[in-house]
Design an enzyme around this catalytic site. Sequence first.
Site, PDB file in Angstrom:
ATOM      1  N   GLU A  96       0.823  -1.202   0.000  1.00 49.09           N
ATOM      2  CA  GLU A  96       0.000   0.000   0.000  1.00 49.09           C
ATOM      3  C   GLU A  96       0.859   1.254   0.000  1.00 49.09           C
ATOM      4  O   GLU A  96       1.915   1.294   0.626  1.00 49.09           O
ATOM      5  CB  GLU A  96      -0.884   0.032   1.245  1.00 49.09           C
ATOM      6  CG  GLU A  96      -1.731  -1.214   1.378  1.00 49.09           C
ATOM      7  CD  GLU A  96      -2.910  -1.038   2.332  1.00 49.09           C
ATOM      8  OE1 GLU A  96      -3.693  -1.977   2.444  1.00 49.09           O
ATOM      9  OE2 GLU A  96      -3.052   0.029   2.942  1.00 49.09           O
ATOM     10  N   CYS A 109       2.854   8.572   1.670  1.00 48.75           N
ATOM     11  CA  CYS A 109       3.251   7.652   2.727  1.00 48.75           C
ATOM     12  C   CYS A 109       3.647   6.345   2.049  1.00 48.75           C
ATOM     13  O   CYS A 109       2.807   5.700   1.413  1.00 48.75           O
ATOM     14  CB  CYS A 109       2.067   7.447   3.674  1.00 48.75           C
ATOM     15  SG  CYS A 109       2.400   6.263   4.974  1.00 48.75           S
ATOM     16  N   CYS A 116       5.167  -6.766   7.983  1.00 49.93           N
ATOM     17  CA  CYS A 116       6.072  -6.211   8.991  1.00 49.93           C
ATOM     18  C   CYS A 116       6.301  -7.244  10.082  1.00 49.93           C
ATOM     19  O   CYS A 116       5.372  -7.960  10.477  1.00 49.93           O
ATOM     20  CB  CYS A 116       5.475  -4.952   9.612  1.00 49.93           C
ATOM     21  SG  CYS A 116       6.606  -4.104  10.739  1.00 49.93           S
ATOM     22  N   CYS A 120       3.686  -4.749  16.510  1.00 48.30           N
ATOM     23  CA  CYS A 120       3.170  -3.800  17.502  1.00 48.30           C
ATOM     24  C   CYS A 120       1.684  -4.116  17.687  1.00 48.30           C
ATOM     25  O   CYS A 120       0.977  -4.331  16.695  1.00 48.30           O
ATOM     26  CB  CYS A 120       3.348  -2.371  17.019  1.00 48.30           C
ATOM     27  SG  CYS A 120       5.080  -1.957  16.749  1.00 48.30           S
ATOM     28  N   CYS A 123      -1.222  -2.210  15.668  1.00 47.62           N
ATOM     29  CA  CYS A 123      -1.013  -1.927  14.244  1.00 47.62           C
ATOM     30  C   CYS A 123      -1.475  -3.076  13.357  1.00 47.62           C
ATOM     31  O   CYS A 123      -1.129  -4.236  13.588  1.00 47.62           O
ATOM     32  CB  CYS A 123       0.464  -1.644  13.996  1.00 47.62           C
ATOM     33  SG  CYS A 123       0.853  -1.341  12.257  1.00 47.62           S
ATOM     34  N   GLU A 164       9.085  -1.907   8.497  1.00 46.77           N
ATOM     35  CA  GLU A 164      10.022  -1.215   9.370  1.00 46.77           C
ATOM     36  C   GLU A 164      11.234  -0.790   8.523  1.00 46.77           C
ATOM     37  O   GLU A 164      12.083  -1.630   8.190  1.00 46.77           O
ATOM     38  CB  GLU A 164      10.423  -2.147  10.528  1.00 46.77           C
ATOM     39  CG  GLU A 164      11.566  -1.669  11.378  1.00 46.77           C
ATOM     40  CD  GLU A 164      11.496  -0.197  11.782  1.00 46.77           C
ATOM     41  OE1 GLU A 164      10.464   0.252  12.297  1.00 46.77           O
ATOM     42  OE2 GLU A 164      12.495   0.512  11.558  1.00 46.77           O
ATOM     43  N   SER A 193      10.408   6.799   9.523  1.00 44.91           N
ATOM     44  CA  SER A 193       9.852   6.482  10.840  1.00 44.91           C
ATOM     45  C   SER A 193      10.268   5.078  11.259  1.00 44.91           C
ATOM     46  O   SER A 193      10.139   4.125  10.493  1.00 44.91           O
ATOM     47  CB  SER A 193       8.321   6.575  10.763  1.00 44.91           C
ATOM     48  OG  SER A 193       7.748   6.199  11.990  1.00 44.91           O
ATOM     49  N   SER A 216       9.101   5.903  16.868  1.00 41.27           N
ATOM     50  CA  SER A 216       7.822   5.507  17.471  1.00 41.27           C
ATOM     51  C   SER A 216       8.040   5.136  18.925  1.00 41.27           C
ATOM     52  O   SER A 216       8.384   4.005  19.239  1.00 41.27           O
ATOM     53  CB  SER A 216       7.240   4.315  16.704  1.00 41.27           C
ATOM     54  OG  SER A 216       6.850   4.724  15.421  1.00 41.27           O
ATOM     55  N   HIS A 218       5.753   5.889  21.786  1.00 41.14           N
ATOM     56  CA  HIS A 218       4.462   5.326  22.205  1.00 41.14           C
ATOM     57  C   HIS A 218       4.249   5.086  23.690  1.00 41.14           C
ATOM     58  O   HIS A 218       3.150   4.730  24.104  1.00 41.14           O
ATOM     59  CB  HIS A 218       4.147   4.030  21.464  1.00 41.14           C
ATOM     60  CG  HIS A 218       4.101   4.174  19.984  1.00 41.14           C
ATOM     61  ND1 HIS A 218       3.669   5.315  19.355  1.00 41.14           N
ATOM     62  CD2 HIS A 218       4.438   3.313  18.980  1.00 41.14           C
ATOM     63  CE1 HIS A 218       3.748   5.147  18.048  1.00 41.14           C
ATOM     64  NE2 HIS A 218       4.214   3.954  17.795  1.00 41.14           N
ATOM     65  N   ASN A 292      -5.878   4.973  15.666  1.00 34.22           N
ATOM     66  CA  ASN A 292      -6.844   4.690  14.598  1.00 34.22           C
ATOM     67  C   ASN A 292      -7.306   3.249  14.765  1.00 34.22           C
ATOM     68  O   ASN A 292      -6.477   2.341  14.793  1.00 34.22           O
ATOM     69  CB  ASN A 292      -6.195   4.875  13.223  1.00 34.22           C
ATOM     70  CG  ASN A 292      -5.788   6.317  13.003  1.00 34.22           C
ATOM     71  OD1 ASN A 292      -6.529   7.243  13.328  1.00 34.22           O
ATOM     72  ND2 ASN A 292      -4.593   6.531  12.475  1.00 34.22           N
ATOM     73  N   CYS A 335      -2.694   5.922   9.602  1.00 30.16           N
ATOM     74  CA  CYS A 335      -1.564   5.258  10.283  1.00 30.16           C
ATOM     75  C   CYS A 335      -2.011   3.966  10.927  1.00 30.16           C
ATOM     76  O   CYS A 335      -2.974   3.943  11.678  1.00 30.16           O
ATOM     77  CB  CYS A 335      -1.017   6.125  11.404  1.00 30.16           C
ATOM     78  SG  CYS A 335      -0.165   7.561  10.853  1.00 30.16           S
TER      79      CYS A 335
HETATM   80  N1  SAH Z   1       7.630   0.738  11.406  1.00 25.05           N
HETATM   81  C1  SAH Z   1       7.661   2.173  11.431  1.00 25.05           C
HETATM   82  C2  SAH Z   1       6.601   2.769  10.528  1.00 25.05           C
HETATM   83  C3  SAH Z   1       5.225   2.370  10.991  1.00 25.05           C
HETATM   84  S1  SAH Z   1       3.794   3.266  10.671  1.00 25.05           S
HETATM   85  C4  SAH Z   1       7.460   2.663  12.858  1.00 25.05           C
HETATM   86  O1  SAH Z   1       7.148   1.855  13.713  1.00 25.05           O
HETATM   87  O2  SAH Z   1       7.646   3.846  13.105  1.00 25.05           O
HETATM   88  C5  SAH Z   1       3.939   4.876  11.230  1.00 25.05           C
HETATM   89  C6  SAH Z   1       3.327   5.206  12.577  1.00 25.05           C
HETATM   90  O3  SAH Z   1       1.971   4.780  12.731  1.00 25.05           O
HETATM   91  C7  SAH Z   1       4.104   4.553  13.693  1.00 25.05           C
HETATM   92  O4  SAH Z   1       4.391   5.490  14.668  1.00 25.05           O
HETATM   93  C8  SAH Z   1       3.110   3.532  14.185  1.00 25.05           C
HETATM   94  O5  SAH Z   1       3.381   3.127  15.473  1.00 25.05           O
HETATM   95  C9  SAH Z   1       1.805   4.268  14.025  1.00 25.05           C
HETATM   96  N2  SAH Z   1       0.639   3.395  14.150  1.00 25.05           N
HETATM   97  C10 SAH Z   1       0.590   2.055  14.018  1.00 25.05           C
HETATM   98  N3  SAH Z   1      -0.656   1.602  14.233  1.00 25.05           N
HETATM   99  C11 SAH Z   1      -1.421   2.678  14.509  1.00 25.05           C
HETATM  100  C12 SAH Z   1      -2.813   2.844  14.813  1.00 25.05           C
HETATM  101  N4  SAH Z   1      -3.664   1.826  14.842  1.00 25.05           N
HETATM  102  N5  SAH Z   1      -3.247   4.111  15.035  1.00 25.05           N
HETATM  103  C13 SAH Z   1      -2.393   5.165  14.963  1.00 25.05           C
HETATM  104  N6  SAH Z   1      -1.096   5.061  14.676  1.00 25.05           N
HETATM  105  C14 SAH Z   1      -0.594   3.826  14.459  1.00 25.05           C
END
Ligand code: SAH
Length: 349
Positions: A96, A109, A116, A120, A123, A164, A193, A216, A218, A292, A335
């Site tokens: 995507e 994006c 991946c 997490c 995600c 990642e 990221s 990230s 979190h 999200n 995201c």
């Molecule tokens: N692997 C990279 C890129 C991932 S996506 C990373 O971890 O940074 C980019 C961002 O979206 C990351 O900060 C990720 O943690 C966040 N993300 C993942 N799932 C999400 C969700 N359900 N709602 C909001 N942000 C989310």
Amino acid sequence: MTTQAKTIPPLLGASKAQLKDWVESQQQPAYRGQQLHQWIYQKGVRSLTEITVFPKAWRSELSDTPIGRSAIHLRSEARDGTVKYLLRLEDGQIIEAVGIPTQKRLTVCVSSQVGCAMACNFCATGKGGFTRNLASHEIIDQVLTVQEDFGQRVSNVVFMGMGEPLSNLENVLSAVQSINTDIGIGQRSITVSTVGIPGQIRKLAKEKLQITLAVSLHASNQKLRSQLVPTAQGYQLEALLKDCRIYVEITGRRVTFEYILLSGVNDQPEHAEELVQHLRGFQSHVNLIPYNPISEVDYQRPKGEDMQRFLKILEEHHITASVRRSRGLDRDAACGQLRASQIQTEAVS
Ligand code: SAH
């Protein structure tokens, strides 16, 4: 051996100098390299046979030489104008990419992997597991595709799609190089990221790029972070933050910390206070991301007042922060909502 000998590497990702060498190796004058560069990166041709400034005879010889563009499998536009693209790669895998327009900008994006491995727990991408790294041309293609489809120059690229990026550092770096010099997007308009992979932030720092590193985070402590981000078990929060400080020292660029807000989990005042302790005096920016929703877990989006309070605590301690607006929610383009498993249902709807 024979199939390998037949495989011609795609041209996408090649610099002007490399394309010049390539046309010369095809017994063509050097200036055709410049033309080729323009037709690949500016005009966005998908086959060399479309390059009408090339002699007809040569063009027909070139029909087997791949540029490396992916096909659009599905295009889905959200009410806010965000467009999600499912792209079909050479081997049939689907990834995507998302085009996010604002008044002044067009941000893409991009994905860096199929799936991946980070898993997490909030995600969607991680739920499907990891398939493979993307080649650099498969990353560059995403930028060209969005640029073409919008009929507008892309201003920003964020590596926040599937995957990642720092687990695929080599290909990500060549893609960044080409997006910068061949497509012409400034390094400062490119963000990578990462969840944090031991050793990789220092490696990236050594490249001394002017790109933005987003990490990230979190969570405000190690315990909570390893619950949300399983790979954090092997990378202590302190060690991650130390590597980020080194990144700032070496590159002179501030780091962005992404912080997903999960209602009642990590969005309370004590979390904000704890975060402040870690980031005091750090040349950084905090990007708060309201969760999200994805179907597998029952986290809730943060309440407006909790979000405002969190932001206020950071600001009171002079930590610059902003809330990321969710774009493309109704098309699962926001995201963390990118996944390959929806492809079947979407393709028929
Ligand atoms: N692997 C990279 C890129 C991932 S996506 C990373 O971890 O940074 C980019 C961002 O979206 C990351 O900060 C990720 O943690 C966040 N993300 C993942 N799932 C999400 C969700 N359900 N709602 C909001 N942000 C989310």
